[in-house]
Design a protein around this motif. Structure first.
Motif, PDB file in Angstrom:
ATOM      1  N   ALA A  30       1.317  43.880 -48.916  1.00 51.56           N
ATOM      2  CA  ALA A  30       1.289  42.547 -49.519  1.00 51.56           C
ATOM      3  C   ALA A  30       0.767  42.572 -50.946  1.00 51.56           C
ATOM      4  O   ALA A  30       1.017  41.650 -51.723  1.00 51.56           O
ATOM      5  CB  ALA A  30       0.445  41.602 -48.670  1.00 51.56           C
ATOM      6  N   GLY A  31       0.008  43.629 -51.305  1.00 53.02           N
ATOM      7  CA  GLY A  31      -0.516  43.732 -52.665  1.00 53.02           C
ATOM      8  C   GLY A  31      -2.006  43.509 -52.786  1.00 53.02           C
ATOM      9  O   GLY A  31      -2.519  43.329 -53.898  1.00 53.02           O
ATOM     10  N   ARG A  32      -2.732  43.551 -51.661  1.00 52.29           N
ATOM     11  CA  ARG A  32      -4.175  43.284 -51.705  1.00 52.29           C
ATOM     12  C   ARG A  32      -4.914  44.325 -52.544  1.00 52.29           C
ATOM     13  O   ARG A  32      -5.670  43.980 -53.466  1.00 52.29           O
ATOM     14  CB  ARG A  32      -4.751  43.269 -50.276  1.00 52.29           C
ATOM     15  CG  ARG A  32      -4.171  42.206 -49.370  1.00 52.29           C
ATOM     16  CD  ARG A  32      -4.582  42.453 -47.934  1.00 52.29           C
ATOM     17  NE  ARG A  32      -4.171  43.793 -47.503  1.00 52.29           N
ATOM     18  CZ  ARG A  32      -4.554  44.353 -46.360  1.00 52.29           C
ATOM     19  NH1 ARG A  32      -5.367  43.706 -45.546  1.00 52.29           N
ATOM     20  NH2 ARG A  32      -4.140  45.561 -46.031  1.00 52.29           N
ATOM     21  N   THR A  33      -4.715  45.596 -52.217  1.00 53.24           N
ATOM     22  CA  THR A  33      -5.403  46.667 -52.946  1.00 53.24           C
ATOM     23  C   THR A  33      -4.946  46.718 -54.392  1.00 53.24           C
ATOM     24  O   THR A  33      -5.761  46.930 -55.311  1.00 53.24           O
ATOM     25  CB  THR A  33      -5.161  48.021 -52.254  1.00 53.24           C
ATOM     26  OG1 THR A  33      -5.802  48.001 -50.964  1.00 53.24           O
ATOM     27  CG2 THR A  33      -5.712  49.175 -53.066  1.00 53.24           C
TER      28      THR A  33
ATOM     29  N   ARG B 281     -20.854  32.154 -57.011  1.00 51.75           N
ATOM     30  CA  ARG B 281     -22.084  32.874 -56.682  1.00 51.75           C
ATOM     31  C   ARG B 281     -22.491  32.569 -55.239  1.00 51.75           C
ATOM     32  O   ARG B 281     -22.425  31.419 -54.796  1.00 51.75           O
ATOM     33  CB  ARG B 281     -23.214  32.494 -57.635  1.00 51.75           C
ATOM     34  CG  ARG B 281     -22.984  32.970 -59.064  1.00 51.75           C
ATOM     35  CD  ARG B 281     -24.202  32.721 -59.946  1.00 51.75           C
ATOM     36  NE  ARG B 281     -23.965  33.204 -61.317  1.00 51.75           N
ATOM     37  CZ  ARG B 281     -24.150  34.456 -61.697  1.00 51.75           C
ATOM     38  NH1 ARG B 281     -24.577  35.357 -60.829  1.00 51.75           N
ATOM     39  NH2 ARG B 281     -23.913  34.812 -62.955  1.00 51.75           N
ATOM     40  N   GLY B 282     -22.905  33.604 -54.537  1.00 57.49           N
ATOM     41  CA  GLY B 282     -23.361  33.432 -53.166  1.00 57.49           C
ATOM     42  C   GLY B 282     -22.248  33.263 -52.152  1.00 57.49           C
ATOM     43  O   GLY B 282     -22.508  32.976 -50.982  1.00 57.49           O
ATOM     44  N   GLU B 283     -20.997  33.496 -52.573  1.00 59.58           N
ATOM     45  CA  GLU B 283     -19.846  33.239 -51.711  1.00 59.58           C
ATOM     46  C   GLU B 283     -19.173  34.540 -51.292  1.00 59.58           C
ATOM     47  O   GLU B 283     -19.033  35.468 -52.080  1.00 59.58           O
ATOM     48  CB  GLU B 283     -18.850  32.357 -52.447  1.00 59.58           C
ATOM     49  CG  GLU B 283     -17.683  31.883 -51.602  1.00 59.58           C
ATOM     50  CD  GLU B 283     -16.744  30.983 -52.373  1.00 59.58           C
ATOM     51  OE1 GLU B 283     -16.191  30.049 -51.767  1.00 59.58           O
ATOM     52  OE2 GLU B 283     -16.553  31.221 -53.587  1.00 59.58           O
ATOM     53  N   ILE B 284     -18.753  34.579 -50.029  1.00 59.92           N
ATOM     54  CA  ILE B 284     -17.960  35.697 -49.517  1.00 59.92           C
ATOM     55  C   ILE B 284     -16.545  35.172 -49.321  1.00 59.92           C
ATOM     56  O   ILE B 284     -16.310  34.282 -48.502  1.00 59.92           O
ATOM     57  CB  ILE B 284     -18.523  36.238 -48.184  1.00 59.92           C
ATOM     58  CG1 ILE B 284     -19.982  36.664 -48.349  1.00 59.92           C
ATOM     59  CG2 ILE B 284     -17.673  37.408 -47.690  1.00 59.92           C
ATOM     60  CD1 ILE B 284     -20.680  36.989 -47.036  1.00 59.92           C
ATOM     61  N   VAL B 285     -15.607  35.698 -50.098  1.00 63.03           N
ATOM     62  CA  VAL B 285     -14.226  35.220 -50.085  1.00 63.03           C
ATOM     63  C   VAL B 285     -13.333  36.314 -49.511  1.00 63.03           C
ATOM     64  O   VAL B 285     -13.368  37.459 -49.975  1.00 63.03           O
ATOM     65  CB  VAL B 285     -13.761  34.840 -51.503  1.00 63.03           C
ATOM     66  CG1 VAL B 285     -12.286  34.435 -51.496  1.00 63.03           C
ATOM     67  CG2 VAL B 285     -14.617  33.706 -52.056  1.00 63.03           C
ATOM     68  N   GLY B 286     -12.552  35.972 -48.505  1.00 64.32           N
ATOM     69  CA  GLY B 286     -11.659  36.933 -47.887  1.00 64.32           C
ATOM     70  C   GLY B 286     -10.311  36.989 -48.569  1.00 64.32           C
ATOM     71  O   GLY B 286      -9.861  36.014 -49.174  1.00 64.32           O
ATOM     72  N   LEU B 287      -9.673  38.152 -48.464  1.00 64.90           N
ATOM     73  CA  LEU B 287      -8.309  38.322 -48.953  1.00 64.90           C
ATOM     74  C   LEU B 287      -7.506  38.950 -47.825  1.00 64.90           C
ATOM     75  O   LEU B 287      -7.731  40.099 -47.445  1.00 64.90           O
ATOM     76  CB  LEU B 287      -8.278  39.199 -50.202  1.00 64.90           C
ATOM     77  CG  LEU B 287      -6.912  39.361 -50.895  1.00 64.90           C
ATOM     78  CD1 LEU B 287      -6.367  38.007 -51.335  1.00 64.90           C
ATOM     79  CD2 LEU B 287      -7.027  40.295 -52.100  1.00 64.90           C
ATOM     80  N   ALA B 288      -6.576  38.167 -47.252  1.00 67.36           N
ATOM     81  CA  ALA B 288      -5.803  38.596 -46.085  1.00 67.36           C
ATOM     82  C   ALA B 288      -4.357  38.837 -46.481  1.00 67.36           C
ATOM     83  O   ALA B 288      -3.804  38.133 -47.327  1.00 67.36           O
ATOM     84  CB  ALA B 288      -5.877  37.531 -44.993  1.00 67.36           C
ATOM     85  N   GLY B 289      -3.749  39.825 -45.861  1.00 63.99           N
ATOM     86  CA  GLY B 289      -2.345  40.108 -46.119  1.00 63.99           C
ATOM     87  C   GLY B 289      -1.897  41.277 -45.275  1.00 63.99           C
ATOM     88  O   GLY B 289      -2.705  42.121 -44.880  1.00 63.99           O
ATOM     89  N   LEU B 290      -0.616  41.338 -44.979  1.00 65.02           N
ATOM     90  CA  LEU B 290      -0.078  42.452 -44.226  1.00 65.02           C
ATOM     91  C   LEU B 290      -0.003  43.686 -45.120  1.00 65.02           C
ATOM     92  O   LEU B 290      -0.162  43.600 -46.343  1.00 65.02           O
ATOM     93  CB  LEU B 290       1.315  42.103 -43.691  1.00 65.02           C
ATOM     94  CG  LEU B 290       1.380  40.894 -42.750  1.00 65.02           C
ATOM     95  CD1 LEU B 290       2.829  40.587 -42.381  1.00 65.02           C
ATOM     96  CD2 LEU B 290       0.542  41.121 -41.506  1.00 65.02           C
ATOM     97  N   MET B 291       0.244  44.840 -44.511  1.00 66.32           N
ATOM     98  CA  MET B 291       0.397  46.072 -45.286  1.00 66.32           C
ATOM     99  C   MET B 291       1.506  45.871 -46.314  1.00 66.32           C
ATOM    100  O   MET B 291       2.585  45.369 -45.998  1.00 66.32           O
ATOM    101  CB  MET B 291       0.752  47.232 -44.360  1.00 66.32           C
ATOM    102  CG  MET B 291      -0.335  47.569 -43.358  1.00 66.32           C
ATOM    103  SD  MET B 291      -1.768  48.367 -44.099  1.00 66.32           S
ATOM    104  CE  MET B 291      -1.144  50.013 -44.337  1.00 66.32           C
TER     105      MET B 291
END
Length: 510
Positions: A299-302, A287-297
């Protein structure tokens, strides 16, 4: 001094209730790459549509001179006949036709009233070589990636003997490699004497490619700079009318208990049997946290985000999801929304919004049940809710009855966020929420995201821009080839470190 190939003087364009352009002046020199910068809604695309005949003579005030001759275009064909070709941000290719058919659509290579296919394909092959594509001209466009489709559009422009090429956000949907290739191609066209006008929010690319930059703000010309000695900060100052000493709003997070946990999450491709696109992923949000998800095109992020959101993507999904310590099953989008999870797609125009509907209907779309009385939507309440979001989110529109497709990109993104905030989620997954919008609008989006975190919501923030992840997120996960390869707290995160994890081999995730 190089002569001007284009002069636009005192251009004024008015839509009902909105003056999009007010006395705008633009001068483009022969053989240069001229960039136009400005916030969303500044009038950049409108100005280019005036120039290319999308808005014909008589729909605007002012004068256009091209190669010292007055121009009064009644449509796109008129401007193309003079050698002015525009490539819009939304590519105008027919996906089920071949590359050659697309290149010569409306400009067919005929012989005795019949299309000469040998001549068509040979000419298309020559044009493809000019733009650096090796594809067979008979290949269907739907089999090409976005980067190659952009090059097909340029080949199509070259087939029309283009003298002035206009590109509207040409790299917005491209990865770094495709963007670099496109910019190199534009340099080559400049050497061939072709003049280019480029609209872009990517200021680093503007400084790398352009000779001069014209800045628009609120439908007016602010100034034109030579690129030599120009900085991003100076461009931003002109665009927003003030210095942005900090690209990201200050924020002191208050992080609470774990709210969402994903364990051993694996997702198979729905179209390629046996292919894993997400492999044994584990992540947590608090709660209250902004977590990033990084990866190249690729990589499977979406794919990861959509599979979590009620299995909106994927096949043979395995793994467990816990919310507030209790395991939950999200078998549909409706179940995900009921459990307080929202997902704002990276493609707002195709999946996030109904562009032919008004703001009101878009805001309410994901939570109509909250507005229902005896099975009917209360129109007055729907209007009231949407108007509150219009004001609180600073959506620039006369009313919530405005058509969403007429809004600028930044304002469309605020409508997307409003839609999902209205569902009152505990967890928001934001997939490229600032793609294709300017620095001023980005700042507003960042402020909204910080405010959501301050309300105790958890945000999973997916972005291709590493500075954005470093400036906004409290932690960053990295993804490579479908595997989580790292989890880095903000204090330890660097661009170099994240890139190392994003390019790690599949074994790094074990």
């Amino acid at each position: 001094m190089t002569e001007a190939i284009l002069r636009m003087r005192s251009i004024t364009k008015t839509f009902p209730g909105v003056k999009a352009l007010s006395d705008v002046n633009l001068e483009v020199l022969r053989g240069e790459i001229h960039a136009i910068c400005g916030e969303n809604g500044a009038g950049k695309s409108t100005l280019m549509k005036v120039l290319s005949g999308v808005y014909p003579h008589g729909d605007y005030e002012g004068e256009i001179t091209f190669s010292d001759e007055p121009c009064r275009f009644s449509g796109i064909r008129d401007s193309e006949h003079r050698g002015i070709v525009i490539i819009h941000q939304e590519l105008a290719l027919a996906p089920n036709l071949s590359i050659a058919e697309n290149i010569f659509l409306g400009n067919e290579q005929s012989k005795r009233g019949m299309i000469d296919w040998n001549r068509t394909n040979a000419a298309a092959a020559d044009l493809l070589r000019r733009v650096g594509l090796r594809e067979n001209p008979v290949t269907q466009v739907l089999d090409l990636g976005v980067g190659k489709q952009q090059l097909v559009e340029i080949a199509k422009a070259l087939s029309k003997e283009v003298r002035l090429l206009i590109l509207d956000e040409p790299t917005a949907a491209l990865n770094d490699e495709d963007s670099a290739h496109l910019l190199d191609l534009l340099r080559g066209l400049r050497e061939q004497g072709i003049t280019c006008v480029i609209i872009s929010h990517k200021l680093n690319e503007v400084l790398a490619i352009a000779d001069r930059v014209t800045i628009l703000r609120d439908g007016r010309t602010i100034t034109t700079y030579d690129v030599e000695g120009l900085t991003e900060d100076k461009i931003i100052s002109g665009m927003v009318g003030r210095d942005l000493d900090h690209r990201f709003p200050p924020h002191e997070p208050t992080i609470g208990a774990e709210i969402l946990r994903i364990e051993d999450w694996s997702v198979h491709s729905p179209t390629q049997h046996g292919r894993l696109v997400v492999r044994n992923a584990n992540l947590t949000l608090r709660r209250g946290e902004i977590v990033g998800l990084a990866g190249l095109m690729g990589a499977g992020r979406t794919e990861l985000a959509m599979s979590i959101f009620g299995r909106a993507y994927g096949a043979n999904i395995t793994g467990r999801i816990f919310k507030d310590g209790q395991e939950i099953r999200l078998r549909s989008v409706q179940e995900a929304i009921r459990h307080g999870i929202a997902y704002a797609t990276e493609d707002r125009k195709r999946y996030g919004l109904n562009l032919i509907e008004d703001i009101k209907r878009n805001v309410s779309a994901a939570a109509l049940g909250k507005l229902a009385k005896r099975g009917w939507v209360d129109d007055n309440e729907e209007y009231k809710v949407a108007d509150e979001f219009r004001k609180s989110m600073n959506i620039k529109a006369p009313s919530v009855s405005s058509i969403t497709g007429k809004l600028s990109g930044g304002n469309q993104q605020k409508v997307v966020l409003s839609k999902w905030i209205f569902t009152d989620p505990d967890v928001l997954i934001l997939d490229e929420p600032t793609r294709g919008i300017d620095v001023g609008a980005k700042y507003e989006i960042y402020t909204i995201i910080n405010a959501l975190a301050d309300q105790g919501k958890a945000v999973l923030f997916i972005s291709s821009e590493l500075p954005e992840l470093l400036g906004l997120c409290d932690r960053v996960y990295t993804l490579s080839a479908g595997r989580i390869t790292g989890e880095v707290p903000r204090a330890e995160a660097t661009q170099e470190g994240l890139m190392t994890l994003m390019t790690a081999g599949q074994e790094a995730g074990k």
